[in-house]
Design a protein around this motif. Structure first.
Motif, PDB file in Angstrom:
ATOM      1  N   GLY A 157     -25.270  34.931  18.593  1.00  0.00           N
ATOM      2  CA  GLY A 157     -26.134  35.626  17.647  1.00  0.00           C
ATOM      3  C   GLY A 157     -26.707  36.897  18.238  1.00  0.00           C
ATOM      4  O   GLY A 157     -27.526  36.851  19.167  1.00  0.00           O
ATOM      5  N   ALA A 158     -26.284  38.049  17.721  1.00  0.00           N
ATOM      6  CA  ALA A 158     -26.783  39.344  18.181  1.00  0.00           C
ATOM      7  C   ALA A 158     -27.904  39.804  17.254  1.00  0.00           C
ATOM      8  O   ALA A 158     -27.700  39.950  16.050  1.00  0.00           O
ATOM      9  N   VAL A 159     -29.082  40.029  17.821  1.00  0.00           N
ATOM     10  CA  VAL A 159     -30.263  40.390  17.045  1.00  0.00           C
ATOM     11  C   VAL A 159     -30.429  41.908  17.033  1.00  0.00           C
ATOM     12  O   VAL A 159     -30.480  42.548  18.082  1.00  0.00           O
ATOM     13  N   HIS A 160     -30.534  42.483  15.824  1.00  0.00           N
ATOM     14  CA  HIS A 160     -30.742  43.925  15.673  1.00  0.00           C
ATOM     15  C   HIS A 160     -32.147  44.196  15.130  1.00  0.00           C
ATOM     16  O   HIS A 160     -32.648  43.463  14.286  1.00  0.00           O
ATOM     17  N   SER A 161     -32.737  45.268  15.627  1.00  0.00           N
ATOM     18  CA  SER A 161     -34.051  45.679  15.144  1.00  0.00           C
ATOM     19  C   SER A 161     -33.908  46.631  13.967  1.00  0.00           C
ATOM     20  O   SER A 161     -32.834  47.198  13.726  1.00  0.00           O
ATOM     21  N   ALA A 215     -40.428  49.052  12.318  1.00  0.00           N
ATOM     22  CA  ALA A 215     -39.269  49.540  13.076  1.00  0.00           C
ATOM     23  C   ALA A 215     -38.945  48.707  14.311  1.00  0.00           C
ATOM     24  O   ALA A 215     -37.778  48.520  14.654  1.00  0.00           O
ATOM     25  N   ASP A 216     -39.963  48.187  14.982  1.00  0.00           N
ATOM     26  CA  ASP A 216     -39.703  47.476  16.238  1.00  0.00           C
ATOM     27  C   ASP A 216     -39.440  45.993  16.042  1.00  0.00           C
ATOM     28  O   ASP A 216     -39.242  45.266  17.016  1.00  0.00           O
ATOM     29  N   GLN A 217     -39.392  45.540  14.801  1.00  0.00           N
ATOM     30  CA  GLN A 217     -39.175  44.128  14.543  1.00  0.00           C
ATOM     31  C   GLN A 217     -37.706  43.821  14.260  1.00  0.00           C
ATOM     32  O   GLN A 217     -36.927  44.699  13.899  1.00  0.00           O
ATOM     33  N   ALA A 218     -37.359  42.548  14.412  1.00  0.00           N
ATOM     34  CA  ALA A 218     -35.993  42.103  14.115  1.00  0.00           C
ATOM     35  C   ALA A 218     -35.755  42.103  12.614  1.00  0.00           C
ATOM     36  O   ALA A 218     -36.654  41.809  11.830  1.00  0.00           O
ATOM     37  N   CYS A 219     -34.527  42.453  12.210  1.00  0.00           N
ATOM     38  CA  CYS A 219     -34.189  42.411  10.789  1.00  0.00           C
ATOM     39  C   CYS A 219     -32.835  41.776  10.520  1.00  0.00           C
ATOM     40  O   CYS A 219     -32.544  41.397   9.389  1.00  0.00           O
ATOM     41  N   LEU A 220     -31.995  41.643  11.545  1.00  0.00           N
ATOM     42  CA  LEU A 220     -30.619  41.208  11.317  1.00  0.00           C
ATOM     43  C   LEU A 220     -30.103  40.421  12.511  1.00  0.00           C
ATOM     44  O   LEU A 220     -30.285  40.840  13.657  1.00  0.00           O
ATOM     45  N   VAL A 221     -29.473  39.276  12.231  1.00  0.00           N
ATOM     46  CA  VAL A 221     -28.769  38.512  13.260  1.00  0.00           C
ATOM     47  C   VAL A 221     -27.317  38.393  12.834  1.00  0.00           C
ATOM     48  O   VAL A 221     -27.006  37.827  11.782  1.00  0.00           O
ATOM     49  N   LEU A 222     -26.440  38.956  13.624  1.00  0.00           N
ATOM     50  CA  LEU A 222     -25.003  38.907  13.344  1.00  0.00           C
ATOM     51  C   LEU A 222     -24.326  38.041  14.388  1.00  0.00           C
ATOM     52  O   LEU A 222     -24.631  38.154  15.580  1.00  0.00           O
ATOM     53  N   PHE A 223     -23.416  37.204  13.943  1.00  0.00           N
ATOM     54  CA  PHE A 223     -22.722  36.320  14.868  1.00  0.00           C
ATOM     55  C   PHE A 223     -21.305  36.814  15.109  1.00  0.00           C
ATOM     56  O   PHE A 223     -20.617  37.249  14.186  1.00  0.00           O
ATOM     57  N   THR A 224     -20.907  36.761  16.381  1.00  0.00           N
ATOM     58  CA  THR A 224     -19.551  37.145  16.734  1.00  0.00           C
ATOM     59  C   THR A 224     -18.574  36.158  16.122  1.00  0.00           C
ATOM     60  O   THR A 224     -18.952  35.056  15.705  1.00  0.00           O
ATOM     61  N   SER A 225     -17.300  36.548  16.091  1.00  0.00           N
ATOM     62  CA  SER A 225     -16.306  35.781  15.343  1.00  0.00           C
ATOM     63  C   SER A 225     -16.095  34.382  15.871  1.00  0.00           C
ATOM     64  O   SER A 225     -15.708  33.488  15.128  1.00  0.00           O
ATOM     65  N   GLY A 226     -16.331  34.168  17.170  1.00  0.00           N
ATOM     66  CA  GLY A 226     -16.200  32.819  17.696  1.00  0.00           C
ATOM     67  C   GLY A 226     -14.785  32.293  17.790  1.00  0.00           C
ATOM     68  O   GLY A 226     -14.578  31.092  17.819  1.00  0.00           O
ATOM     69  N   GLY A 268     -27.618  52.583  23.916  1.00  0.00           N
ATOM     70  CA  GLY A 268     -27.825  53.537  22.836  1.00  0.00           C
ATOM     71  C   GLY A 268     -28.862  53.017  21.861  1.00  0.00           C
ATOM     72  O   GLY A 268     -29.202  51.830  21.854  1.00  0.00           O
ATOM     73  N   PRO A 269     -29.378  53.896  21.007  1.00  0.00           N
ATOM     74  CA  PRO A 269     -30.467  53.530  20.102  1.00  0.00           C
ATOM     75  C   PRO A 269     -30.103  52.503  19.045  1.00  0.00           C
ATOM     76  O   PRO A 269     -30.988  51.850  18.498  1.00  0.00           O
ATOM     77  N   GLU A 270     -28.811  52.339  18.729  1.00  0.00           N
ATOM     78  CA  GLU A 270     -28.434  51.336  17.729  1.00  0.00           C
ATOM     79  C   GLU A 270     -27.905  50.048  18.359  1.00  0.00           C
ATOM     80  O   GLU A 270     -27.421  49.164  17.665  1.00  0.00           O
ATOM     81  N   MET A 271     -28.033  49.945  19.678  1.00  0.00           N
ATOM     82  CA  MET A 271     -27.575  48.736  20.353  1.00  0.00           C
ATOM     83  C   MET A 271     -28.457  47.557  19.952  1.00  0.00           C
ATOM     84  O   MET A 271     -29.644  47.699  19.692  1.00  0.00           O
ATOM     85  N   MET A 272     -27.852  46.374  19.893  1.00  0.00           N
ATOM     86  CA  MET A 272     -28.627  45.180  19.573  1.00  0.00           C
ATOM     87  C   MET A 272     -29.785  45.031  20.548  1.00  0.00           C
ATOM     88  O   MET A 272     -29.738  45.497  21.690  1.00  0.00           O
ATOM     89  N   ALA A 273     -30.819  44.319  20.100  1.00  0.00           N
ATOM     90  CA  ALA A 273     -31.948  44.052  20.986  1.00  0.00           C
ATOM     91  C   ALA A 273     -31.594  42.986  22.010  1.00  0.00           C
ATOM     92  O   ALA A 273     -32.127  42.973  23.121  1.00  0.00           O
ATOM     93  N   GLY A 274     -30.676  42.096  21.645  1.00  0.00           N
ATOM     94  CA  GLY A 274     -30.252  41.048  22.561  1.00  0.00           C
ATOM     95  C   GLY A 274     -29.692  39.867  21.795  1.00  0.00           C
ATOM     96  O   GLY A 274     -29.704  39.834  20.555  1.00  0.00           O
ATOM     97  N   TYR A 275     -29.167  38.902  22.535  1.00  0.00           N
ATOM     98  CA  TYR A 275     -28.669  37.671  21.934  1.00  0.00           C
ATOM     99  C   TYR A 275     -29.804  36.671  21.776  1.00  0.00           C
ATOM    100  O   TYR A 275     -30.773  36.675  22.546  1.00  0.00           O
ATOM    101  N   LEU A 276     -29.665  35.780  20.791  1.00  0.00           N
ATOM    102  CA  LEU A 276     -30.642  34.708  20.637  1.00  0.00           C
ATOM    103  C   LEU A 276     -30.678  33.825  21.880  1.00  0.00           C
ATOM    104  O   LEU A 276     -31.744  33.373  22.297  1.00  0.00           O
ATOM    105  N   ASP A 277     -29.528  33.578  22.463  1.00  0.00           N
ATOM    106  CA  ASP A 277     -29.426  32.774  23.681  1.00  0.00           C
ATOM    107  C   ASP A 277     -29.745  33.664  24.877  1.00  0.00           C
ATOM    108  O   ASP A 277     -28.952  34.525  25.259  1.00  0.00           O
ATOM    109  N   GLU A 278     -30.908  33.468  25.477  1.00  0.00           N
ATOM    110  CA  GLU A 278     -31.360  34.337  26.561  1.00  0.00           C
ATOM    111  C   GLU A 278     -30.417  34.313  27.752  1.00  0.00           C
ATOM    112  O   GLU A 278     -30.288  35.308  28.470  1.00  0.00           O
TER     113      GLU A 278
END
Length: 544
Positions: A210-214, A192-203, A394-404
């Motif tokens: 890159g938004a990382v979701h757990s 549950a606490d690990q990353a599973c998905l990286v979604l990129f904004t439209s650019g 919120g609980p479904e918010m991304m964990a963060g961007y790849l770019d710190e």
């Protein structure tokens, strides 16, 4: 040597232990693993229809066999738990199988949206450094293996596996070459606490982010949507958004699979074909952007039908005129607005139990577990009714961007995320989003909301659809430009100005520049393509 991305670093909690504890106590954070989803459903209902495409229907058992073959191929190629896998596929059964296979082996899924070309693809590959890439040999006339090979050379990265679901290409192998079969017992999905998905904004305005979701965040998003919209195994979800986008992934795979329903998938949006597929499959629910709903209702009218099997339509991704929700209601479809983003997919929700007034005039209530604060220009909280910057957690918010460095800009103390949107919350608890902080037209110091002006222009009887934007130039620095699909094809700025005056709108809110088009330029997710829209206007050097 280029370092691989540290997904574990990104997924460290940004909220305090008290907030995490509250989420867990309310069931917003669990230990569920998303990688088991398709396998469990296939074990329960192997012969139940899972996916319907224009060509054929697929059962859960068939999808699981596809997914198992892809998973075994990835493992044989040396893909390890925690590695990332990029994929670009049409919205079809293969996309469902590939997404499931990646999660089943504990890898991180990084889908690439189909609007991306080699420039944006290089940004994604350069950030993610995937262990494998999966695509088709030909998608919409594009030779994707050649494009990816060019990207690999550009960024200096060689994935362990280059795989194709369909077709052949030199240096690329079949994604299902290992065949279906049981996986080694040691291969487990990510926790549950690990990353599973990286979604990129439209650019469309900057380099893709890159938004990382757990796992925990994504599974809560799925559970929340099911509960809020009352989705059951009896539902069939129609989806025409890319499966590589969060909407397509959620509505075209995760939500229907979680309940044992079916996904009705259409790769390229065509309103007339959508009507036929919806009615032939008895689809009950759809989510999509504003243009999809508008064109769908027009296609129903053109078809001569006076009703639809659709019971619900969740509308978002772009400004949603209240009249559009009311038109859907007149046709028997319960439409409602929702506010979300790649970083927090469903911030607000509504459903069939909300009043037509609430569904058409607001963006809904906060989703389960989501918190919102509205701040003024000085960063002070505003009371209900006060318009300001909207910040979420919120609980479904991304964990963060790849770019710190991006995290330092958008995350505030306490794990609050600066959405870049402006709006307000009423005493009734309903949220109203006025637009983006960057979607403010500044005319000599006077600031106007793009969304407010769009709502005003949309009231004109000759306006079928509209997109308003700030056009650089003119005496006051920015002009108000309106890209309009006109029913007559003859609407002028003067006529529109007279109409808005009759509506009581300030003169300064009247568009000075009109561009009449056959269709509003949008990307594949239905959002307005700002760059293409701006290109319809001159540079304003002579405007005064």
């Amino acid at each position: 040597m280029t370092m691989l991305p540290d997904f574990h670093r990104v997924t460290r909690p940004r909220v305090d232990d008290e907030t995490l504890g509250r989420w867990r106590a309310h069931g917003h954070r669990t230990d569920e693993r998303i990688g088991w989803l398709l396998e469990e459903r296939a074990a329960t209902w192997p012969d139940r229809v899972a996916v319907v495409t224009p060509e054929r229907a697929f059962t859960y058992g068939e999808l699981q066999r596809k997914a198992s073959a892809v998973a075994r191929t990835l493992l044989t190629a040396g893909v390890q738990p925690g590695d990332s896998v990029c994929w670009m596929l049409p919205t079809d059964a293969d996309a469902v199988a590939v997404a499931s296979a990646i999660w089943r082996i504990g890898a991180v899924s990084s889908p690439i949206v189909p609007i991306y070309r080699t420039r944006e693809m290089s940004e994604v590959i350069g950030q993610v450094r995937p262990a494998a890439v999966i695509t088709d040999s030909d998608i919409r006339g594009r030779c994707l293996p050649d494009e990816f090979d060019e990207v690999f050379a550009t960024v200096g990265h060689a994935p362990r596996a280059r795989l194709l679901c369909r077709g052949i290409a030199t240096g690329w192998r079949r994604a299902d070459r290992e065949g279906a079969g049981a996986l080694p017992a040691a291969i487990q999905p990510a926790s549950a606490d690990q990353a599973c998905l990286v979604l990129f904004t439209s650019g469309t305005e900057a380099a893709p982010k890159g938004a990382v979701h757990s796992v925990a965040g994504l599974t809560h998003e799925v559970r929340s949507g099911i509960a809020e919209w009352g989705i059951t195994f009896r539902d069939r979800m129609f989806m025409a958004s890319p499966m590589t986008h969060i909407t397509g992934l959620l509505q075209g795979f995760l939500i229907p699979t979680r309940v044992g329903g079916a996904a009705v998938l259409l790769d390229r949006w065509d309103a007339a074909q959508a009507v036929e597929m919806i009615e032939h499959s008895s689809a009950t629910y759809m989510a999509g952007a504003t243009p999809f709903l508008r064109e769908l209702l027009a296609a129903y009218t053109a078809s001569g039908r006076d009703s639809s099997s659709l019971a619900q339509y969740c509308c978002g991704g772009a400004a949603v005129p209240s009249a559009l929700i009311r038109s859907a209601q007149d046709f028997g479809i319960t439409g409602y607005r929702a506010w979300g983003m790649t970083e927090l997919p469903t911030s607000t929700v509504a459903n069939e139990l909300d009043s037509l007034e609430a569904r058409s005039e607001t963006d809904g209530r906060l989703a389960a577990g989501v918190e919102l604060r509205v701040l003024d220009e000085d960063g002070s909280p505003l009371p209900p009714g006060g318009i300001g910057a909207l910040q979420l957690r919120g609980p479904e918010m991304m964990a963060g961007y790849l770019d710190e460095s991006l995290n330092e800009e958008c995350f505030l103390d306490g794990g609050w995320f600066d959405t870049g949107d402006i709006g307000w919350v009423g005493e009734d608890g309903y949220v109203r989003v006025n637009g983006r902080t960057k979607e403010i037209i500044n005319r000599g110091g006077e600031k106007f909301s793009v969304r407010e002006i769009e709502e005003l222009v949309a009231r004109h009887p000759d306006v079928a659809s509209v997109a308003v934007l700030a056009v650089p130039g003119g005496r006051l620095g920015e002009r108000i430009g309106a890209v309009i699909v006109s029913r007559s094809g003859e609407l002028t700025a003067e006529q529109l100005g007279d109409f808005l005056a009759g509506e009581g709108a300030a003169k300064q809110k009247r568009p000075e520049e009109l561009a009449l088009v056959d269709a509003i330029p949008t990307n594949s997710t239905g959002k307005v393509d700002k760059r293409a829209a701006l290109a319809l206007f001159d540079d304003g050097s002579e405007a005064g």
